[in-house]
Write a protein that holds these residues in place. Structure first.
Motif, mmCIF file in Angstrom:
data_model
loop_
_atom_site.group_PDB
_atom_site.id
_atom_site.type_symbol
_atom_site.label_atom_id
_atom_site.label_comp_id
_atom_site.label_asym_id
_atom_site.label_seq_id
_atom_site.Cartn_x
_atom_site.Cartn_y
_atom_site.Cartn_z
ATOM 1 N N ILE A 185 0.851 -1.219 0.000
ATOM 2 C CA ILE A 185 0.000 0.000 0.000
ATOM 3 C C ILE A 185 0.875 1.253 0.000
ATOM 4 C CG2 ILE A 185 -1.658 1.316 1.390
ATOM 5 C CD1 ILE A 185 -2.902 -1.396 2.177
ATOM 6 N N GLU A 186 1.958 1.192 0.827
ATOM 7 C CA GLU A 186 2.862 2.356 0.879
ATOM 8 C C GLU A 186 3.472 2.620 -0.495
ATOM 9 O OE1 GLU A 186 5.825 1.936 3.931
ATOM 10 O OE2 GLU A 186 4.248 1.940 5.459
ATOM 11 N N ASP A 187 3.944 1.536 -1.147
ATOM 12 C CA ASP A 187 4.564 1.694 -2.464
ATOM 13 C C ASP A 187 3.554 2.228 -3.483
ATOM 14 O OD1 ASP A 187 6.855 0.859 -1.391
ATOM 15 O OD2 ASP A 187 6.865 -1.162 -2.303
ATOM 16 N N LEU A 188 2.305 1.720 -3.391
ATOM 17 C CA LEU A 188 1.259 2.178 -4.327
ATOM 18 C C LEU A 188 1.006 3.677 -4.135
ATOM 19 C CD1 LEU A 188 -0.876 1.453 -6.461
ATOM 20 C CD2 LEU A 188 -2.448 0.936 -4.601
ATOM 21 N N THR A 189 0.910 4.061 -2.812
ATOM 22 C CA THR A 189 0.664 5.483 -2.526
ATOM 23 C C THR A 189 1.805 6.334 -3.092
ATOM 24 O OG1 THR A 189 -0.231 4.667 -0.457
ATOM 25 C CG2 THR A 189 -0.002 7.062 -0.661
ATOM 26 N N ALA A 190 3.058 5.855 -2.851
ATOM 27 C CA ALA A 190 4.206 6.623 -3.344
ATOM 28 C C ALA A 190 4.195 6.697 -4.865
ATOM 29 C CB ALA A 190 5.501 5.970 -2.860
ATOM 30 N N ALA A 191 3.855 5.550 -5.484
ATOM 31 C CA ALA A 191 3.849 5.523 -6.956
ATOM 32 C C ALA A 191 2.807 6.488 -7.500
ATOM 33 C CB ALA A 191 3.573 4.106 -7.448
ATOM 34 N N LEU A 192 1.621 6.547 -6.827
ATOM 35 C CA LEU A 192 0.549 7.426 -7.345
ATOM 36 C C LEU A 192 0.914 8.902 -7.197
ATOM 37 C CD1 LEU A 192 -2.629 5.522 -6.203
ATOM 38 C CD2 LEU A 192 -1.774 5.812 -8.513
ATOM 39 N N LYS A 193 1.761 9.181 -6.170
ATOM 40 C CA LYS A 193 2.172 10.583 -6.005
ATOM 41 C C LYS A 193 3.045 11.021 -7.168
ATOM 42 C CE LYS A 193 1.773 11.240 -1.062
ATOM 43 N NZ LYS A 193 2.492 10.978 0.180
ATOM 44 N N ASP A 194 3.761 10.027 -7.736
ATOM 45 C CA ASP A 194 4.597 10.334 -8.896
ATOM 46 C C ASP A 194 3.677 10.440 -10.114
ATOM 47 O OD1 ASP A 194 6.239 10.448 -10.992
ATOM 48 O OD2 ASP A 194 7.427 8.676 -10.510
ATOM 49 N N GLU A 195 3.420 11.706 -10.589
ATOM 50 C CA GLU A 195 2.370 11.921 -11.600
ATOM 51 C C GLU A 195 2.660 11.280 -12.936
ATOM 52 O OE1 GLU A 195 1.606 16.052 -11.725
ATOM 53 O OE2 GLU A 195 0.708 16.062 -9.739
ATOM 54 N N SER A 196 3.958 10.783 -13.101
ATOM 55 C CA SER A 196 4.280 10.237 -14.426
ATOM 56 C C SER A 196 3.881 8.764 -14.557
ATOM 57 C CB SER A 196 5.770 10.390 -14.700
ATOM 58 O OG SER A 196 6.459 9.653 -13.716
ATOM 59 N N ILE A 197 3.524 8.101 -13.417
ATOM 60 C CA ILE A 197 3.211 6.666 -13.508
ATOM 61 C C ILE A 197 1.727 6.470 -13.791
ATOM 62 C CG2 ILE A 197 3.106 4.487 -12.215
ATOM 63 C CD1 ILE A 197 5.669 5.226 -10.901
ATOM 64 N N PHE A 198 1.442 5.996 -15.002
ATOM 65 C CA PHE A 198 0.042 5.728 -15.331
ATOM 66 C C PHE A 198 -0.118 4.368 -15.983
ATOM 67 C CE2 PHE A 198 -0.099 10.286 -14.809
ATOM 68 C CZ PHE A 198 -1.151 10.367 -13.929
ATOM 69 N N GLU A 199 0.955 3.529 -15.909
ATOM 70 C CA GLU A 199 0.848 2.181 -16.480
ATOM 71 C C GLU A 199 1.096 1.173 -15.378
ATOM 72 O OE1 GLU A 199 3.637 2.117 -19.619
ATOM 73 O OE2 GLU A 199 2.530 3.699 -20.692
ATOM 74 N N ARG A 200 0.377 0.058 -15.497
ATOM 75 C CA ARG A 200 0.449 -0.950 -14.455
ATOM 76 C C ARG A 200 1.870 -1.507 -14.340
ATOM 77 N NH1 ARG A 200 -4.044 -5.598 -14.071
ATOM 78 N NH2 ARG A 200 -3.491 -6.288 -11.985
ATOM 79 N N GLU A 201 2.525 -1.670 -15.484
ATOM 80 C CA GLU A 201 3.871 -2.280 -15.502
ATOM 81 C C GLU A 201 4.875 -1.411 -14.747
ATOM 82 O OE1 GLU A 201 2.132 -1.781 -18.527
ATOM 83 O OE2 GLU A 201 1.260 -3.738 -18.086
ATOM 84 N N SER A 202 4.622 -0.089 -14.724
ATOM 85 C CA SER A 202 5.596 0.790 -14.072
ATOM 86 C C SER A 202 5.459 0.766 -12.548
ATOM 87 C CB SER A 202 5.409 2.231 -14.545
ATOM 88 O OG SER A 202 4.977 2.273 -15.852
ATOM 89 N N LEU A 203 4.418 0.093 -12.027
ATOM 90 C CA LEU A 203 4.239 0.071 -10.568
ATOM 91 C C LEU A 203 5.256 -0.875 -9.938
ATOM 92 C CD1 LEU A 203 0.339 -0.120 -10.238
ATOM 93 C CD2 LEU A 203 1.809 1.788 -9.600
ATOM 94 N N PRO A 204 5.726 -0.631 -8.694
ATOM 95 C CA PRO A 204 6.675 -1.537 -8.036
ATOM 96 C C PRO A 204 6.060 -2.932 -7.864
ATOM 97 C CG PRO A 204 6.263 0.436 -6.709
ATOM 98 C CD PRO A 204 5.368 0.516 -7.882
ATOM 99 N N GLU A 205 6.924 -3.924 -7.778
ATOM 100 C CA GLU A 205 6.461 -5.317 -7.692
ATOM 101 C C GLU A 205 5.569 -5.543 -6.478
ATOM 102 O OE1 GLU A 205 8.884 -9.214 -8.634
ATOM 103 O OE2 GLU A 205 8.721 -7.498 -9.961
ATOM 104 N N THR A 206 5.874 -4.850 -5.377
ATOM 105 C CA THR A 206 5.130 -5.051 -4.123
ATOM 106 C C THR A 206 3.640 -4.747 -4.298
ATOM 107 O OG1 THR A 206 5.890 -2.843 -3.619
ATOM 108 C CG2 THR A 206 6.954 -4.665 -2.449
ATOM 109 N N THR A 207 3.295 -3.945 -5.326
ATOM 110 C CA THR A 207 1.883 -3.579 -5.496
ATOM 111 C C THR A 207 1.157 -4.577 -6.387
ATOM 112 O OG1 THR A 207 2.346 -2.268 -7.434
ATOM 113 C CG2 THR A 207 2.417 -1.118 -5.327
ATOM 114 N N GLN A 208 1.896 -5.588 -6.860
ATOM 115 C CA GLN A 208 1.293 -6.492 -7.854
ATOM 116 C C GLN A 208 0.750 -7.771 -7.238
ATOM 117 O OE1 GLN A 208 0.837 -5.607 -10.898
ATOM 118 N NE2 GLN A 208 2.101 -3.767 -10.936
ATOM 119 N N GLN A 209 0.887 -7.913 -5.937
ATOM 120 C CA GLN A 209 0.420 -9.154 -5.327
ATOM 121 C C GLN A 209 -1.108 -9.244 -5.339
ATOM 122 O OE1 GLN A 209 1.063 -8.765 -1.098
ATOM 123 N NE2 GLN A 209 2.182 -6.888 -1.572
ATOM 124 N N ASP A 210 -1.594 -10.511 -5.447
ATOM 125 C CA ASP A 210 -3.007 -10.830 -5.719
ATOM 126 C C ASP A 210 -4.038 -9.729 -5.437
ATOM 127 O OD1 ASP A 210 -1.500 -12.605 -3.821
ATOM 128 O OD2 ASP A 210 -3.283 -12.175 -2.659
#
Ligand code: ATP
Ligand code: MG
Length: 427
Positions: A27-52
């Motif tokens: 959740i922390e990584d997802l929140t951090a990733a969303l703050k980065d306005e350039s990330i809008f693709e699923r592949e660019s998200l950190p691995e920790t956010t990809q779990q089931d």
């Protein structure tokens, strides 16, 4: 057995704690990733956010964020296009809020008022430093409609047309007003040159024409030379055009006020009767029925220049006769006095061919004729009559309009203000 149970519970606890830590990290990584306005693709998200389960949440949040970003981009794009377009306009444009503080200025406004540079949020009067402009905007807001005025800025020879209106509440962009300032100096100068030319040309034509007319009359003393009578008919027509052009020039000139008009209290029925007398031949020719109705309380208090009112009635009645040279024509002239505001309301009505809806606007323009077929032979007009009528009535601060149901009813409606109090009860 007891030890076994403790080991199982302990392992389960450890596993749950591990899952919790992983989930929190995700959740922390997802929140951090969303703050980065350039990330809008699923592949660019950190691995920790990809779990089931978290990956579904990430996908949903990412979708919403992407949609939001797209809307923001398209809104920004629209805004840029709008800014670009408004800056291309030659006229100065201001938008003010409900406190009359400037919220937008285009480039033309900055050229006209360099003081507006970087002054967004300042009161309009401080930027324009002209109370006419400020008052026009305030008037438009309080009257909830468009307002216009003409001004000259201090130390400037340019004439500016200012137009303001309230921001339409239907657009839901807040309250306030818009203001457009247009430089009309050149237009006024061209207009003046045209008016001067018409006035001078008509004036210069007057003398040679009357000399020609005089000679033609001498030559055709006994009235039996058909060539001369044709020439006479045409010089008469030319004379009427020249006289009409001179009248229009006078009415269009800046002196079209009380110094041009010889305003007096007079009996309007004399103008109407005079018109009928002058047109009696045309009236009799097709047995036209002409009726005149006056208000019960009488006609006292009609204020204007009888010379121009003669022309007004002559033109309106002559038009009805000329356009309907046939049997069964009825013309009514009705004069009323409104109790509410004491205005005179005059209708000139006929039941003739009428004017098609598309031509109603045009008939008051110079040289405008609806259908060259209507008026027959010697009754052809020039198309100047109604423009004289309109200008004459406007010089009297009145108004004229026309409605028509072709073949049934055509009505020219005139409205004229009562005389000023100083005329009714001089001190
Ligand atoms: P002029 O008055 O200069 O001799 P005119 O009568 O043609 O010429 P206007 O009085 O300006 O010009 O009228 C403009 C046109 O409007 C007319 O040519 C005619 O087509 C139309 N019109 C005006 N009054 C009537 C009417 N009562 N019925 C039908 N058409 C009309
Ligand atoms: Mg006419």
């Amino acid at each position: 057995m007891q030890t076994f149970i403790i080991i199982v519970i302990g392992s389960a606890g450890l596993w749950l704690a591990y899952r919790l830590v992983v989930l929190c990290r995700g959740i922390e990584d997802l929140t951090a990733a969303l703050k980065d306005e350039s990330i809008f693709e699923r592949e660019s998200l950190p691995e920790t956010t990809q779990q089931d389960r978290l990956s579904r949440l990430s996908a949903a949040v990412l979708n919403t964020a992407t949609e939001g970003e797209m809307m923001r981009m398209s809104e920004m794009g629209r805004r840029k296009i709008l800014d670009y377009l408004l800056n291309q306009i030659e006229d100065a444009l201001f938008v003010v809020d409900e406190h009359y503080e400037v919220r937008f200025v285009n480039k033309a406004a900055l050229r006209l008022f360099p003081a507006a540079q970087g002054q967004i949020g300042r009161p309009l009067i401080e930027i324009c430093r002209d109370h006419h402009i400020d008052e026009t905007v305030r008037l438009a807001v309080s009257a909830n409609g468009k307002m216009q005025d003409q001004i000259k800025l201090v130390n400037s020879s340019e004439t500016l047309l200012i137009e303001a209106g309230p921001i339409d509440p239907d657009y839901k962009i807040g309250s306030g007003a818009w203001l457009i300032i247009r430089d009309i100096t050149e237009r006024l100068q061209t207009e003046q040159i045209r008016k001067d030319f018409v006035a001078n040309a008509s004036h210069e034509l007057r003398t040679p024409l009357s000399i020609l007319n005089g000679y033609l009359e001498i030559l055709d003393e006994d009235g039996d030379d058909s060539t001369i009578s044709v020439m006479k008919k045409h010089t008469d027509r030319l004379t009427r055009i020249v006289e009409d052009m001179l009248t229009i020039s006078k009415l269009e000139s800046n002196q079209a006020d009380e110094s041009l008009l010889r305003m007096e209290l007079f009996d309007i029925s004399e103008c109407i009767n005079g018109t009928i007398e002058r047109l009696q031949l045309l009236i009799d020719r097709h047995d036209t029925v002409i009726s005149v109705k006056y208000p019960k309380e009488g006609l006292r208090g009609f204020y204007g220049d009888p010379y121009y009112w003669d022309q007004v009635f002559f033109n309106l009645v002559e038009n009805a006769l000329k356009q309907n040279a046939r049997l069964g024509l009825k013309i009514t002239v009705r004069v009323k006095r409104l109790e509410v505001n004491d205005r005179f309301e005059i209708d000139v009505i006929d039941n003739g061919v009428g004017i098609p809806a598309a031509d109603l606007e045009g008939v008051f323009k110079r040289f405008y004729k609806v259908d060259k077929q209507h008026a027959s032979g010697e009754l052809k007009g020039t198309g100047l009559g109604l423009s004289i009528v309109k200008r004459a009535i406007e010089a009297h601060h009145g108004s004229i309009s026309v409605t028509s149901q072709p073949g049934r009813k055509t009505c020219f409606h005139l409205s004229v203000p009562p005389p000023p109090l100083s005329v009714l009860s001089p001190v």
